[in-house]
Design a protein around this motif. Sequence first.
Motif, mmCIF file in Angstrom:
data_model
loop_
_atom_site.group_PDB
_atom_site.id
_atom_site.type_symbol
_atom_site.label_atom_id
_atom_site.label_comp_id
_atom_site.label_asym_id
_atom_site.label_seq_id
_atom_site.Cartn_x
_atom_site.Cartn_y
_atom_site.Cartn_z
ATOM 1 N N GLU A 1 0.914 -1.078 0.170
ATOM 2 C CA GLU A 1 0.264 -0.055 -0.425
ATOM 3 C C GLU A 1 1.188 1.046 0.041
ATOM 4 N N LEU A 2 1.804 1.322 1.083
ATOM 5 C CA LEU A 2 2.716 2.219 0.752
ATOM 6 C C LEU A 2 3.646 2.465 -0.729
ATOM 7 N N LYS A 3 4.019 1.760 -1.433
ATOM 8 C CA LYS A 3 4.979 1.927 -2.603
ATOM 9 C C LYS A 3 3.341 2.747 -3.472
ATOM 10 N N ALA A 4 1.857 1.993 -3.503
ATOM 11 C CA ALA A 4 0.929 2.304 -4.417
ATOM 12 C C ALA A 4 0.869 3.881 -3.659
ATOM 13 N N GLN A 5 1.137 4.168 -2.570
ATOM 14 C CA GLN A 5 1.040 5.565 -2.202
ATOM 15 C C GLN A 5 2.255 6.513 -2.601
ATOM 16 N N ALA A 6 3.540 5.491 -2.877
ATOM 17 C CA ALA A 6 4.223 6.577 -3.572
ATOM 18 C C ALA A 6 4.336 6.811 -4.608
ATOM 19 N N THR A 7 4.331 6.449 -4.900
ATOM 20 C CA THR A 7 3.492 5.576 -6.653
ATOM 21 C C THR A 7 2.345 7.145 -7.736
ATOM 22 N N GLN A 8 1.691 7.559 -6.202
ATOM 23 C CA GLN A 8 0.587 8.426 -6.010
ATOM 24 C C GLN A 8 1.299 9.345 -5.722
ATOM 25 N N ILE A 9 1.987 10.311 -4.977
ATOM 26 C CA ILE A 9 2.299 11.047 -4.772
ATOM 27 C C ILE A 9 2.965 11.338 -5.898
ATOM 28 N N ARG A 10 4.287 10.932 -6.063
ATOM 29 C CA ARG A 10 4.328 11.476 -7.598
ATOM 30 C C ARG A 10 4.108 11.718 -8.543
ATOM 31 N N TYR B 1 11.172 8.868 1.572
ATOM 32 C CA TYR B 1 11.318 9.778 2.456
ATOM 33 C C TYR B 1 10.070 9.841 3.493
ATOM 34 N N PHE B 2 9.487 10.538 2.754
ATOM 35 C CA PHE B 2 8.519 11.170 3.207
ATOM 36 C C PHE B 2 6.692 9.991 3.262
ATOM 37 N N THR B 3 7.345 9.286 2.059
ATOM 38 C CA THR B 3 6.010 7.471 2.639
ATOM 39 C C THR B 3 6.436 6.978 3.997
ATOM 40 N N ALA B 4 7.734 6.904 3.752
ATOM 41 C CA ALA B 4 7.848 6.352 4.953
ATOM 42 C C ALA B 4 7.456 6.202 6.325
ATOM 43 N N LEU B 5 7.997 8.124 6.042
ATOM 44 C CA LEU B 5 7.901 8.963 7.626
ATOM 45 C C LEU B 5 6.115 8.845 8.589
ATOM 46 N N TYR B 6 6.238 9.506 7.059
ATOM 47 C CA TYR B 6 4.037 9.473 7.671
ATOM 48 C C TYR B 6 3.558 8.322 6.991
ATOM 49 N N GLY B 7 4.129 6.816 6.629
ATOM 50 C CA GLY B 7 2.989 6.338 6.873
ATOM 51 C C GLY B 7 3.225 5.173 7.959
ATOM 52 N N ALA C 1 -1.917 14.882 2.268
ATOM 53 C CA ALA C 1 -3.118 15.018 1.823
ATOM 54 C C ALA C 1 -3.708 14.062 2.152
ATOM 55 N N ARG C 2 -2.542 13.099 1.514
ATOM 56 C CA ARG C 2 -3.154 11.357 1.288
ATOM 57 C C ARG C 2 -2.687 10.758 2.739
ATOM 58 N N ASN C 3 -2.607 11.632 3.629
ATOM 59 C CA ASN C 3 -2.267 10.528 4.904
ATOM 60 C C ASN C 3 -3.018 11.738 5.420
ATOM 61 N N GLY C 4 -4.361 12.781 5.070
ATOM 62 C CA GLY C 4 -5.347 12.517 6.148
ATOM 63 C C GLY C 4 -5.565 13.639 6.694
#
Length: 283
Positions: A7-16, A40-46, A81-84
Amino acid sequence: MSKSIEELKAQATQIRRDILRMVHAVNSGHPGGSLGCVEYFTALYGKVMNYKLPFSMEGKGEDHFYLSNGHISPVFYSTLARNGFFPISELSTFRKLNSRLQGHPTTHEHLEGIRMSSGSLGQGLSVGIGVALAKKLDGDSSLVYTLHGDGELQEGQIWEALMFAAAKKVDNLISTIDYNGRQIDGDTDDVLSLGDLNAKLRAFGWEVLEEKNGNDLEAVIAVLEHAKSKTGNGKPVAIILHTEMGQGVDFMMGSHSWHGKAPNDAQLESALSQLYVETEADY
């Protein structure tokens, strides 16, 4: 709720995808460094950082994050935004008149998740140290995270802050350097080399970790968790995170030219075609 690696990898792609669309829409912004820091951001907040929603500026009893190299605001805004923190739809207002999503983050806009106005480079470490010391005075065991560009380390204030943090044993601080080797005017080694950064940070009294695979999500999570285990031992902790500017878009990688340049229509189409994701949706 903690997300799975998939899920985090998918979110990372979406953030890009968000980064590219935000910058393209207004023909301005900084896609290169933003794309490089997605993991970095995906790991930190996710996965790694302890925070609460709804957002509280004071943030007692929770970890804080301070973005020092504020020009990579697109990755920060998308992650929030993606983390609410605020509605994903608000990403469409990036850099527009009366938007809360300014080109560099500002606090007077009261955008949830933003605790520091950043744009003038070199200041985020000093702010992070101040907050970390305040947490100690408050008996708050939470951690403070900061992020810096490698070109930003050419600012003298950074080195004053590095010296202060070690001297005052600010050991609830984890500062990461986005080490992509590039800045707006060219390669960092050509503009002003940092030399042996690992040795310099150690000489200043910091605990230093280094991760060569800064665009590998699992590796980034691991080094951040390792850094957490090093806190509370009398030394501030630094992570040298090797990333690639423009990561994920083939024509943006390997060059400093996309530090602050937006893609045109054809380039956006090409970039988005390389970043397909099924689990999330564009704003």
